[in-house]
Design an enzyme around this catalytic site. Structure first.
Site, PDB file in Angstrom:
ATOM      1  N   SER A   1       0.820  -1.205   0.000  1.00 46.96           N
ATOM      2  CA  SER A   1       0.000   0.000   0.000  1.00 46.96           C
ATOM      3  C   SER A   1       0.859   1.263   0.000  1.00 46.96           C
ATOM      4  O   SER A   1       1.710   1.423  -0.864  1.00 46.96           O
ATOM      5  CB  SER A   1      -0.958  -0.062   1.193  1.00 46.96           C
ATOM      6  OG  SER A   1      -1.914   0.949   1.101  1.00 46.96           O
TER       7      SER A   1
ATOM      8  N   ASP B   1      -2.782   6.207  -3.930  1.00 46.46           N
ATOM      9  CA  ASP B   1      -1.648   5.508  -3.332  1.00 46.46           C
ATOM     10  C   ASP B   1      -1.300   4.311  -4.241  1.00 46.46           C
ATOM     11  O   ASP B   1      -1.982   4.078  -5.244  1.00 46.46           O
ATOM     12  CB  ASP B   1      -1.925   5.143  -1.864  1.00 46.46           C
ATOM     13  CG  ASP B   1      -2.845   3.950  -1.693  1.00 46.46           C
ATOM     14  OD1 ASP B   1      -3.639   3.688  -2.614  1.00 46.46           O
ATOM     15  OD2 ASP B   1      -2.768   3.275  -0.651  1.00 46.46           O
TER      16      ASP B   1
ATOM     17  N   ASP C   1      -1.638   1.115  -4.389  1.00 48.84           N
ATOM     18  CA  ASP C   1      -2.627   0.098  -4.752  1.00 48.84           C
ATOM     19  C   ASP C   1      -3.997   0.711  -5.035  1.00 48.84           C
ATOM     20  O   ASP C   1      -4.984  -0.002  -5.209  1.00 48.84           O
ATOM     21  CB  ASP C   1      -2.712  -1.019  -3.701  1.00 48.84           C
ATOM     22  CG  ASP C   1      -3.225  -0.538  -2.356  1.00 48.84           C
ATOM     23  OD1 ASP C   1      -2.885   0.603  -1.957  1.00 48.84           O
ATOM     24  OD2 ASP C   1      -3.949  -1.298  -1.690  1.00 48.84           O
TER      25      ASP C   1
ATOM     26  N   ASP D   1      -6.306   2.335  -3.465  1.00 49.70           N
ATOM     27  CA  ASP D   1      -7.534   2.287  -2.657  1.00 49.70           C
ATOM     28  C   ASP D   1      -7.780   3.617  -1.945  1.00 49.70           C
ATOM     29  O   ASP D   1      -8.910   3.920  -1.572  1.00 49.70           O
ATOM     30  CB  ASP D   1      -7.545   1.104  -1.677  1.00 49.70           C
ATOM     31  CG  ASP D   1      -6.404   1.080  -0.691  1.00 49.70           C
ATOM     32  OD1 ASP D   1      -5.428   1.840  -0.863  1.00 49.70           O
ATOM     33  OD2 ASP D   1      -6.484   0.285   0.274  1.00 49.70           O
TER      34      ASP D   1
HETATM   35 MG    MG Z   1      -3.517   1.448  -0.105  1.00 44.11          MG
END
Ligand code: MG
Length: 449
Positions: free
Chosen positions: A96, A237, A239, A241
C-alpha cells in the site's frame, strides 16, 4: 520488528523479513484456509512483486488451489473481480502506502473485502500452526485475466452521470505514483471528459515521492494544479484504494475531506446511513445532519470493521479519514476510482469551485498524539478516561471515544506497538489541544514504558 503480521495483512522489508519463502508460506496458509478452492491473485507495481507473487502462487497450488492471476491490478479492481466471480478469496501483493523497500500480502475474503478480524485471526492461526493442506495432484494451469481493471472501471462509470460530468470538461491533475492505478485512473478521467495532466503515470513501481497520499508528499501535485489551472488534483496511493484531493488553488485539503465530499454527494441523491471509524472527523456528522434521513454509524478502527458496520446497517457510503471511501454499489472495499467519480459529480452539480465547496463544509482541527505505555496499563488508562467523561457521550467499541458538544477525543491502544494514541478534534486548534490535554491528564500517572 519490521515483519508485521496483523489482521490487516502482512508487511515486511523486501529481502529481509518479506521473502519468497514467507510468500510461499502465506500461499500455503491461505490455500489451507480456503480448502484448496479457486483463488484470485494480483500485485501492485513494486519491482519485488513478480518474485513474491510467483512464490505465493506456488504455495497456493501446493494446497490444490486453482489460481487466476490478474497481474498488476488495483486493490479495488481485485476486490471487485473476487466479489463478482466464484473465487473463495483473493490475495494482493502490495505494501500500500509504505515506501518501495516494503512489500506486503493483503488477503480478501470471498466478498472481495478485507477479512473481518475473526477471519484474519483464523488465517494467522493457520500460519502459526504450519499445519498446511497438501494436494499431491499436479497443479492446474494458472489462468491469466487482464480484464479486472476494465470491469471495475465500467462499473464505476455506470454509477455516475457521465455526460453531465463530461459537459464540464474539467481540467484535472492526477498523480498515480507510478502505481497500480495508472491506467484505469487515467481512463476513468478521460471517459468523464476531463483534460488530464497525468503525473507519475507509468506503472513502473518507481515511486517519485514517498507514496503515502499526505500533504508533505504532494507538493508536486499542488504545484501542477496551480500551473495548469486545473479544477482539482487527485493523488492515488500505490494500490489505488486511497485518494487525496487538492483544490483548484493548489491547496491540499486533507485526507479527511475525501469521505466528507463523497458523503455530501451520496446523501444528496441516496439518503441513508454512512459508516466511518471512530477516528474520522466529525464533518461527516454535520453533513448527515443537513440531509433528511441520513445518519452516521461509528465503527472500530480498521477497514474490515467499517465494512462490517456498513453491511450490518445497509450503509450507502462508508470509509475512513485517510482518504479511503467505500461505495457498496461497487464493492465493499476502499476505492480511489469511485472516489474521483463522486467528487467530479459533486463538482459538476455546482457552479462553485472546489475551494468554495470545501469552505462551505464545517471546518475542524484535529490533533493526533502517541505516547509510550505498557499494555497492562492501557486498560487502566481507558477506565480513567471514561470515569473522567461524565459530561460527554462515551463510545467504547475500540478504546474510548468521548463526544462533547464542542468536539471529541479518542484514546486507543496501538495494535502493533506498546503505545496509546490520542486524537482530539474541535473547531479550533486551541480547543482540540485542551480536549487532548484533558484525556492525557486522566492517564498521566500511567505513562512510561
Ligand atoms: Mg492502499
Amino acid at each position: 520488528m519490521s515483519l508485521m503480521i496483523s489482521v490487516s495483512g502482512v508487511r515486511g522489508l523486501v529481502g529481509k523479513t518479506m521473502t519468497a519463502e514467507l510468500a510461499r508460506d502465506m500461499g500455503l496458509t491461505f490455500g489451507t484456509f480456503i480448502d484448496g478452492g479457486p483463488v484470485i491473485v494480483a500485485r501492485d507495481t513494486r519491482s519485488s512483486g513478480p518474485e513474491l507473487l510467483g512464490a505465493l502462487v506456488e504455495g497456493l497450488q501446493q494446497t490444490g488451489c486453482s489460481v487466476t492471476d490478474l497481474g498488476v491490478a488495483t486493490t479495488p479492481g481485485t476486490g471487485n473481480r473476487v466479489a463478482s466471480g466464484n473465487a473463495r478469496g483473493g490475495i494482493i501483493i502490495t505494501a500500500s502506502h509504505n515506501p518501495v523497500e516494503w512489500n506486503g500480502i493483503k488477503f480478501l475474503d470471498k466478498n472481495g473485502s478485507a477479512p473481518p478480524p475473526e477471519t484474519a485471526q483464523k488465517i494467522i492461526a493457520i500460519y502459526e500452526s504450519r499445519n498446511f493442506r497438501r494436494d499431491e495432484s499436479p497443479p492446474t494451469e494458472i489462468e491469466r485475466d487482464d480484464s479486472a481493471g476494465q470491469i471495475h472501471l465500467e462499473k464505476v462509470l455506470s454509477l455516475v452521470p457521465q455526460e453531465a460530468i463530461a459537459e464540464r470538461k474539467f481540467a484535472v491533475v492526477l498523480d498515480s505514483i507510478n502505481g497500480a492505478g495508472c491506467s484505469t485512473g487515467r481512463e476513468l478521467l478521460e471517459r468523464l471528459g476531463c483534460a488530464v495532466t497525468h503525473l507519475n503515470n507509468e506503472p513502473t513501481g518507481l515511486f517519485a515521492h514517498s507514496p503515502e497520499p499526505i500533504a508533505e508528499n504532494l507538493t508536486g501535485l499542488c504545484d501542477a494544479v496551480r500551473s495548469t489551472g486545473a479544477a482539482v488534483g487527485f493523488a492515488q496511493d500505490p494500490d489505488a484504494d486511497r485518494l487525496a484531493v487538492v483544490d483548484e488553488t493548489g491547496r491540499f485539503i486533507g485526507e479527511e475531506y475525501t469521505i466528507a465530499l463523497a458523503a455530501e454527494l451520496t446523501f444528496r441523491h441516496r439518503p441513508g446511513s454512512a459508516a466511518v471509524n471512530l477516528a474520522t472527523s466529525r464533518m461527516i456528522d454535520d453533513i448527515a445532519a443537513k440531509h433528511p434521513g441520513c445518519n452516521v454509524i461509528r465503527s472500530a478502527v480498521g477497514e474490515a470493521n467499517v465494512v462490517t458496520a456498513m453491511r450490518e446497517h445497509h450503509c450507502v457510503i462508508g470509509g475512513e479519514g485517510n482518504g479511503g471511501v467505500i461505495d457498496p454499489r461497487v464493492v465493499h472495499i476502499r476505492d480511489s476510482l469511485i472516489s474521483m467519480a463522486l467528487i467530479l459529480q459533486l463538482l459538476s452539480e455546482s457552479d462553485q469551485p472546489l475551494s468554495r465547496i470545501v469552505d462551505g463544509l464545517p471546518r475542524y482541527e484535529m490533533i493526533k498524539q502517541k505516547m509510550p505505555m505498557s499494555r497492562d496499563r492501557i486498560q487502566e488508562f481507558l477506565e480513567a478516561a471514561k470515569a473522567d467523561a461524565s459530561d460527554g457521550t462515551v463510545n467504547d467499541c475500540d478504546g474510548v471515544r468521548i463526544d462533547w458538544p464542542a468536539g471529541w477525543a479518542l484514546v486507543r491502544a496501538s495494535n502493533t506497538e506498546p503505545i496509546v494514541r490520542i486524537s482530539a478534534e474541535a473547531a479550533t486548534r486551541t480547543d482540540a489541544e485542551s480536549l487532548n490535554e484533558r484525556i492525557r491528564r486522566a492517564g498521566a500517572h500511567l505513562l512510561g514504558p
